[in-house]
Motif scaffolding. Structure first.
Motif, mmCIF file in Angstrom:
data_model
loop_
_atom_site.group_PDB
_atom_site.id
_atom_site.type_symbol
_atom_site.label_atom_id
_atom_site.label_comp_id
_atom_site.label_asym_id
_atom_site.label_seq_id
_atom_site.Cartn_x
_atom_site.Cartn_y
_atom_site.Cartn_z
ATOM 1 N N HIS A 1 -6.263 2.822 17.214
ATOM 2 C CA HIS A 1 -5.066 3.391 16.597
ATOM 3 C C HIS A 1 -5.157 3.446 15.070
ATOM 4 C CE1 HIS A 1 -2.591 2.046 20.363
ATOM 5 N NE2 HIS A 1 -3.490 2.967 20.628
ATOM 6 N N TYR A 2 -6.015 2.622 14.471
ATOM 7 C CA TYR A 2 -6.121 2.570 13.014
ATOM 8 C C TYR A 2 -7.465 3.117 12.527
ATOM 9 C CZ TYR A 2 -2.136 -0.470 13.754
ATOM 10 O OH TYR A 2 -0.915 -0.952 14.136
ATOM 11 N N ALA A 3 -8.233 3.735 13.424
ATOM 12 C CA ALA A 3 -9.563 4.220 13.078
ATOM 13 C C ALA A 3 -9.497 5.582 12.385
ATOM 14 C CB ALA A 3 -10.418 4.329 14.342
ATOM 15 N N ALA A 4 -10.440 5.825 11.477
ATOM 16 C CA ALA A 4 -10.539 7.098 10.775
ATOM 17 C C ALA A 4 -11.306 8.101 11.641
ATOM 18 C CB ALA A 4 -11.256 6.895 9.448
ATOM 19 N N PRO A 5 -11.134 9.404 11.392
ATOM 20 C CA PRO A 5 -11.840 10.412 12.200
ATOM 21 C C PRO A 5 -13.351 10.203 12.224
ATOM 22 C CG PRO A 5 -10.115 11.457 10.923
ATOM 23 C CD PRO A 5 -10.162 10.033 10.477
ATOM 24 N N GLU A 6 -13.943 9.820 11.083
ATOM 25 C CA GLU A 6 -15.395 9.674 11.065
ATOM 26 C C GLU A 6 -15.857 8.513 11.945
ATOM 27 O OE1 GLU A 6 -13.833 8.005 7.051
ATOM 28 O OE2 GLU A 6 -13.412 9.650 8.451
ATOM 29 N N GLN A 7 -14.987 7.505 12.140
ATOM 30 C CA GLN A 7 -15.346 6.430 13.060
ATOM 31 C C GLN A 7 -15.353 6.930 14.508
ATOM 32 O OE1 GLN A 7 -12.367 3.610 11.201
ATOM 33 N NE2 GLN A 7 -13.940 2.122 11.766
ATOM 34 N N ILE A 8 -14.368 7.778 14.826
ATOM 35 C CA ILE A 8 -14.312 8.341 16.186
ATOM 36 C C ILE A 8 -15.559 9.187 16.453
ATOM 37 C CG2 ILE A 8 -12.982 9.786 17.772
ATOM 38 C CD1 ILE A 8 -11.598 7.212 16.976
ATOM 39 N N ARG A 9 -15.969 9.958 15.436
ATOM 40 C CA ARG A 9 -17.125 10.841 15.617
ATOM 41 C C ARG A 9 -18.446 10.092 15.553
ATOM 42 N NH1 ARG A 9 -13.759 14.418 12.386
ATOM 43 N NH2 ARG A 9 -14.690 13.543 10.504
ATOM 44 N N GLY A 10 -18.433 8.824 15.173
ATOM 45 C CA GLY A 10 -19.656 8.050 15.079
ATOM 46 C C GLY A 10 -20.441 8.331 13.823
ATOM 47 N N GLU A 11 -19.777 8.852 12.791
ATOM 48 C CA GLU A 11 -20.449 9.159 11.525
ATOM 49 C C GLU A 11 -20.485 7.912 10.645
ATOM 50 O OE1 GLU A 11 -18.728 13.760 11.514
ATOM 51 O OE2 GLU A 11 -18.075 12.308 10.012
ATOM 52 N N PRO A 12 -21.329 7.915 9.610
ATOM 53 C CA PRO A 12 -21.380 6.747 8.720
ATOM 54 C C PRO A 12 -20.025 6.505 8.053
ATOM 55 C CG PRO A 12 -23.290 8.169 8.379
ATOM 56 C CD PRO A 12 -22.369 8.921 9.276
ATOM 57 N N VAL A 13 -19.666 5.232 7.886
ATOM 58 C CA VAL A 13 -18.402 4.888 7.248
ATOM 59 C C VAL A 13 -18.623 4.672 5.757
ATOM 60 C CG1 VAL A 13 -17.499 3.844 9.331
ATOM 61 C CG2 VAL A 13 -18.710 2.421 7.672
ATOM 62 N N THR A 14 -17.551 4.886 4.990
ATOM 63 C CA THR A 14 -17.559 4.663 3.543
ATOM 64 C C THR A 14 -16.296 3.904 3.168
ATOM 65 O OG1 THR A 14 -16.359 6.698 3.026
ATOM 66 C CG2 THR A 14 -18.762 6.868 3.252
ATOM 67 N N THR A 15 -16.133 3.668 1.880
ATOM 68 C CA THR A 15 -14.910 2.995 1.429
ATOM 69 C C THR A 15 -13.676 3.819 1.758
ATOM 70 O OG1 THR A 15 -15.168 4.001 -0.763
ATOM 71 C CG2 THR A 15 -16.082 1.801 -0.431
ATOM 72 N N MET A 16 -13.816 5.144 1.857
ATOM 73 C CA MET A 16 -12.662 5.981 2.177
ATOM 74 C C MET A 16 -12.265 5.863 3.647
ATOM 75 S SD MET A 16 -13.279 9.297 -0.274
ATOM 76 C CE MET A 16 -15.056 9.246 -0.156
ATOM 77 N N THR A 17 -13.122 5.283 4.483
ATOM 78 C CA THR A 17 -12.716 4.951 5.850
ATOM 79 C C THR A 17 -11.609 3.906 5.818
ATOM 80 O OG1 THR A 17 -14.959 5.430 6.614
ATOM 81 C CG2 THR A 17 -13.540 4.118 8.073
ATOM 82 N N ASP A 18 -11.775 2.902 4.977
ATOM 83 C CA ASP A 18 -10.722 1.894 4.829
ATOM 84 C C ASP A 18 -9.456 2.490 4.240
ATOM 85 O OD1 ASP A 18 -12.135 -0.155 5.940
ATOM 86 O OD2 ASP A 18 -12.701 -1.108 4.045
ATOM 87 N N VAL A 19 -9.589 3.490 3.351
ATOM 88 C CA VAL A 19 -8.404 4.134 2.779
ATOM 89 C C VAL A 19 -7.573 4.776 3.884
ATOM 90 C CG1 VAL A 19 -7.601 6.018 1.293
ATOM 91 C CG2 VAL A 19 -9.421 4.486 0.500
ATOM 92 N N TYR A 20 -8.241 5.421 4.861
ATOM 93 C CA TYR A 20 -7.501 6.019 5.981
ATOM 94 C C TYR A 20 -6.743 4.940 6.757
ATOM 95 C CZ TYR A 20 -6.466 8.657 10.213
ATOM 96 O OH TYR A 20 -5.818 9.255 11.256
ATOM 97 N N SER A 21 -7.418 3.836 7.081
ATOM 98 C CA SER A 21 -6.757 2.760 7.828
ATOM 99 C C SER A 21 -5.592 2.172 7.028
ATOM 100 C CB SER A 21 -7.762 1.662 8.166
ATOM 101 O OG SER A 21 -8.805 2.171 8.975
ATOM 102 N N LEU A 22 -5.765 2.058 5.715
ATOM 103 C CA LEU A 22 -4.656 1.603 4.875
ATOM 104 C C LEU A 22 -3.470 2.554 4.975
ATOM 105 C CD1 LEU A 22 -6.527 0.418 1.646
ATOM 106 C CD2 LEU A 22 -5.201 -1.019 3.207
ATOM 107 N N GLY A 23 -3.760 3.855 5.053
ATOM 108 C CA GLY A 23 -2.695 4.834 5.210
ATOM 109 C C GLY A 23 -1.921 4.627 6.499
ATOM 110 N N VAL A 24 -2.627 4.323 7.601
ATOM 111 C CA VAL A 24 -1.943 4.085 8.872
ATOM 112 C C VAL A 24 -1.074 2.826 8.783
ATOM 113 C CG1 VAL A 24 -2.232 3.741 11.348
ATOM 114 C CG2 VAL A 24 -3.830 5.195 10.112
ATOM 115 N N VAL A 25 -1.627 1.758 8.181
ATOM 116 C CA VAL A 25 -0.860 0.514 8.024
ATOM 117 C C VAL A 25 0.381 0.759 7.176
ATOM 118 C CG1 VAL A 25 -0.901 -1.818 7.066
ATOM 119 C CG2 VAL A 25 -2.873 -0.964 8.349
ATOM 120 N N LEU A 26 0.236 1.506 6.077
ATOM 121 C CA LEU A 26 1.370 1.787 5.213
ATOM 122 C C LEU A 26 2.419 2.615 5.955
ATOM 123 C CD1 LEU A 26 2.719 1.656 2.450
ATOM 124 C CD2 LEU A 26 1.357 3.630 1.747
ATOM 125 N N TYR A 27 1.964 3.582 6.742
ATOM 126 C CA TYR A 27 2.879 4.407 7.544
ATOM 127 C C TYR A 27 3.718 3.507 8.461
ATOM 128 C CZ TYR A 27 4.242 8.595 10.244
ATOM 129 O OH TYR A 27 4.940 9.621 10.833
#
Length: 952
Positions: free
Chosen positions: A245-271
């Motif tokens: 539920h808190y995963a970024a699209p690139e995690q779902i696709r199995g692509e390499p993660v970056t610091t912006m992956t955590d930014v997406y998860s932070l967005g879900v938590v903030l929401y």
């Protein structure tokens, strides 16, 4: 079932579950042609799911046998399960090898999730994650594989609630939630700076400790950017090492993660933190639908989600009000963090935090773009102050600001010089506004100072933070508590961005914030904010003794107001010791007064009075007769003398404190207002109701413009107006004001104030004939006082006496006798035999016994009516005793009784010409004396008029 087989079955099963029942058979038939065994397994799982809806929630992979309380893993012994997730279980464990004692959160990974190089990888993670040294991150302490091949992670154990539960339970507003969330961003940013991506940010991994600190957990699956990459997570067909539920699209696709992956998860938590829900609305809560929504779905705007929210999840807001707050900037900030493509999100967690800070400060946010209209509107919202001030005063202010700026540049690390300059500026402005004959608009001057400082110190954040503190201190001295609080919040936000700011500045800032919160009626928040620095403050006693003693004093006062008297006393004694070493006479007087207050609260008013008198004498000898600290000392002496029946001494000291306050600060300063209100309460005791009510109305009007309607001091104003109305016989108005006071005090949570308010409410209700309501209020008052001071305290005796009088009126004479006997014992032991409260309890008991025909009871009333009386309150007890004795003789000796009552009324007319509750009661006895009455256990025409409680 092995892992590979489940990876093959899982996505097919998700797809079948989403289909209607008639279409499932069709798809299964196609699969049978390709793989009969696979189709048969799917059909069997569908049948099991139909029989048991929870079947698919059972993990397909289990931890090895032997994972039970008491089991050993490495040097740790398991105690109890803390939680369970897709990767394994988390246990509370203790160090069991005898090297040292420590509780840890031990995470046991499922064996199917690791490879043969597990030990080397855990050692590498332990070394890298040990670089963390951040207050908001729960550190990884150890990692390894035990002898049975079971991998484990030992993490710092944090006793707290998830951030969403914490905020909902305390009904925090948006600003407070964003402050907590920015702590999370700070922690994530620290991790990113150490080349670590968390990859599993979610509320259950973000705890808030009881003291209000955030802790970020579970870096056990974090990606290490400076080493060889870990295996890419399996997505639709495998077991995930992240929460979907808190995963970024690139995690779902199995692509390499970056610091912006955590930014997406932070967005879900903030929401979720702001709306109580997740960004996507799904018809069926399956993994397949979640993956599709995360990859391709458009998240619902937070403001729209708020309108659909459960009202219980968004308190203290209503859904409509929350939607209005989220609309605009916060909508855009959250949606930018949730962008599908990483390059469209915030470049870092720090950038997200800075945009939230801009929102809190009313500045433009990056998520809204650079339109000129938007930026102009934001600018106008930030600068709504008046732009008028005299040229001479403006030059003084500019000079002061220049000195502050120079100080910040030239002596950044010389904290003592910076604080000396702040005091110089504060004294300069205080002198400018102290004379009522000087045409200076000090508040406009302060507003202009902030406006000027924002521009001239734009590139000097530390100097700007110091300016906020100086102006907030001046606002506090003017009684502008809300304005001071707003400035200190801005200062706190600024200091949060200055890791190199002097600790002395941080300590003074939190001390000032604590003072403001206490003045606003929030002592609990004061304690929570100040205790965060207590350990650091203790180490600075020798270097910053003056600031440390001020910190101890302020924290001690807040602890005292929340009932932690022992902790408060320890801090006051520390402050006293430091101030003695400094020869700080002002500080010594201040701390002496604080200690005396604790003595009075502990039931030793005479000792407290002696302590204050000695401190005042020393202060006058060392600093002269016109020292500001003498105002509070005289007021405290006045309060103690009033409670000890020394009314004349109390009037003398109250008048001295009022005169000194007006001379030093002017008649409209908060200090003068409080002193005047205290004197008016004495006027009520003396029967000077016209003077008292005029003062109460004036002081209430002053406070209404500055304090919240439920502030404890506003409740004191309502209480005062209620007592005046009661004394004059306007019982409906008195009950209305007193109920307002009780309601406001209940919100403050101060049991002492609530008990005093309930006592007065019961007294007024009793006088109005509402005895059942009065009995409930009197019982609650007695219970609160017993809980706070102990069952044998004299204040409990006062409540018992009122309870007994009400029970007599209700005909509950057996209960009343027992309660009144207890009241006499407690008041005599606590106040002494000569005190007015003791005599009033004795009068009430003797009256009841005499009405029941008890031998010698009537003679006891006569003796009480002949006692020598030193003050007005004691005389009231004597008058009541004589009146009650005459009332009991009215049927047999009506003429003699009326003569006695007329003499009592004449005596009272000379002493209290404006009347009051006691004269009104005795007049009622006189009016019915000799007239036929129905038989009763006690005279029905008279109601005892007890002395009211006086919250300080």
């Amino acid at each position: 079932m092995d892992l590979a087989r489940w990876q093959r079955l899982s996505p097919l099963l998700d797809a079948l579950l989403e289909l209607p029942a008639d279409q499932r058979a069709e798809h299964l038939q196609v699969l049978r042609c390709e793989d009969p065994q696979l189709a048969a397994e799917l059909e069997r799982l569908l049948l099991l799911e139909a029989d048991d809806a929870e079947f698919l929630n059972t993990p397909v992979m289990q931890l090895p046998a032997g994972v039970v309380p008491g089991a050993r893993f490495g040097p740790y012994r398991l105690e109890r399960v803390l939680g369970e997730g897709g990767m394994g279980q988390v246990w509370l464990a203790a160090r069991a090898d005898g090297l040292y004692e420590r509780k840890v959160a031990l995470k046991l990974l499922r064996s199917g999730l690791v490879d043969s190089s597990l030990r080397q990888r855990f050692d590498r993670e332990r070394e890298i994650l040990a670089r963390f040294a951040h207050p908001f991150i729960a550190r990884l302490l150890d990692a390894g594989v035990d002898q049975g091949g079971q991998p484990y992670l030992a993490l710092e154990y944090v006793d707290g609630e998830s951030i969403t539960s914490w905020c909902q339970a305390r009904q925090l507003d948006i600003a407070a939630r964003l402050d907590l969330f920015r702590q999370i961003c700070d922690a994530v940013s620290h991790a990113h700076a150490n080349l670590i991506v968390h990859r599993d940010l979610k509320p259950s991994n973000i705890l808030v400790t009881p003291d209000g600190h955030v802790r970020l957990l579970d870096f056990g699956i974090a990606k290490l950017l400076d080493v060889d990459p870990l295996p890419v997570e399996q997505t639709r067909t495998g077991v995930r090492a992240f929460t979907l539920h808190y995963a970024a699209p690139e995690q779902i696709r199995g692509e390499p993660v970056t610091t912006m992956t955590d930014v997406y998860s932070l967005g879900v938590v903030l929401y979720e933190l702001l709306t109580g829900s997740k960004p996507y609305r799904l018809k069926r809560q399956t993994d397949a639908e979640w993956e599709e929504a995360i990859l391709d779905g458009a998240p619902l705007k937070p403001s729209q989600a708020a309108q659909l929210a459960d009202p219980l999840l968004v308190r203290p807001y209503t859904p409509r009000r929350l939607a209005k707050v989220l609309l605009g900037d916060l909508d855009n900030i959250i949606l930018k963090a949730l962008a599908k493509r990483p390059n469209q999100r915030y470049v870092s967690a720090e950038a997200l935090s800075q945009d939230l800070l801009s929102f809190l400060r009313g500045r433009p946010v990056l998520a809204r773009g650079e339109s000129m209209g938007y930026r102009v509107r934001k600018y106008v919202q930030r600068h709504r102050w008046s732009m008028a001030a005299g040229t001479t005063i403006l030059l003084v202010l500019m000079t002061a600001l220049g000195v502050v700026a120079w100080q910040a540049q030239r002596a950044l690390h010389e904290a003592s010089r910076a604080q000396a300059m702040q005091r110089f500026i504060a004294e300069l402005f205080q002198d400018a506004g102290s004379s009522p004959n000087t045409p200076i608009d000090l508040r406009s001057l302060l507003d202009m100072g902030i406006l000027r400082g924002e521009h001239s110190l734009a590139r000097q954040p530390q100097a700007r933070a110091e300016l906020y503190g100086v102006v907030a201190q001046l606002r506090l001295s003017l009684g502008d508590y809300r304005e001071a609080d707003a400035l200190l919040q801005r200062q706190a936000n600024l200091l949060a961005q200055l890791p190199d700011a002097p600790f002395s500045l941080r300590m003074e800032a939190v001390t000032l914030r604590g003072n403001v919160q206490r003045q606003l009626g929030n002592p609990g928040l004061c304690v929570a904010q100040m205790q965060r620095l207590e350990l650091q403050v203790d180490t600075e006693q020798s270097r910053l003794s003056q600031q440390v003693s001020a910190y101890y004093t302020q924290l001690g006062r807040c602890l005292r107001e929340v009932g932690q008297t022992d902790a408060a006393k320890r801090l006051f004694m520390r402050a006293l010791d430091l101030r003695r070493k400094q020869n700080d006479e002002t500080g010594l007087a201040e701390t002496t007064l604080d200690l005396a207050t604790l003595q009075a609260d502990g039931g030793s008013p005479a000792e407290a009075l002696h302590t204050i008198a000695s401190g005042l004498m020393r202060l006058r000898q060392k600093a002269g007769d016109h020292h500001p600290e003498a105002i509070d000392m005289l007021r405290s002496m006045c309060s103690l003398e009033r409670n000890m029946d020394a009314v004349d001494d109390a009037v003398r000291d109250c008048k001295q404190s009022l005169k000194l306050a007006q001379e030093l600060h002017g008649p409209n300063h908060r200090t003068a207002i409080d002193a005047n209100r205290q004197l008016a309460a004495l006027y009520v005791d003396l029967g000077r109701f016209n003077e008292a009510e005029t003062i109460f109305l004036d002081t209430t009007a002053w406070m209404t413009t500055r304090l919240d309607v439920n502030h404890p001091d506003m409740a004191r104003a309502y209480n005062s107006l209620a007592i005046v109305a009661w004394e004059r016989g306007d019982l409906a108005r008195a009950m209305r004001f007193q109920q307002q006071a009780v309601d406001a005090w209940r919100k403050s949570g101060n049991d002492g104030l609530i008990a005093a308010g309930l006592f007065n409410l019961a007294m007024i209700q009793h006088d109005a004939g509402h005895d059942r309501d009065a009995l409930a209020a009197a019982h609650e008052s007695a219970n609160l006082r017993a809980r706070q001071f102990g069952a044998n305290h004299e204040l409990v005796g006062d409540s018992d006496r009122l309870t007994g009088e009400i029970q007599v009126a209700l005909g509950q004479t057996v209960l009343a006798r027992s309660v009144l006997e207890t009241a006499v014992q407690l008041t005599r032991a606590g106040y002494g035999p000569e005190h007015s409260h003791t005599r009033r309890a004795e009068v009430s008991l003797a009256r009841l016994l005499a009405s029941q025909g008890q031998p010698n009871a009537l003679e006891q009333l006569d003796r009480l009516g002949q006692l020598h009386s030193n003050g007005l309150e004691q005389r009231k007890a004597v008058w009541l005793a004589r009146a009650y004795a005459a009332q009991l003789r009215c049927q047999q000796q009506p003429q003699l009784s009326r003569v006695t009552l007329d003499a009592v009324l004449a005596d009272m007319q000379l002493a209290v010409p404006e009347g009051g509750a006691v004269p009104r009661e005795i007049q009622a006895i006189r009016n019915t004396c000799g007239k036929p009455v129905k038989a009763a256990t006690a005279p029905a025409t008279a109601r005892s008029a007890p002395r009211h409680a006086s919250p300080s």
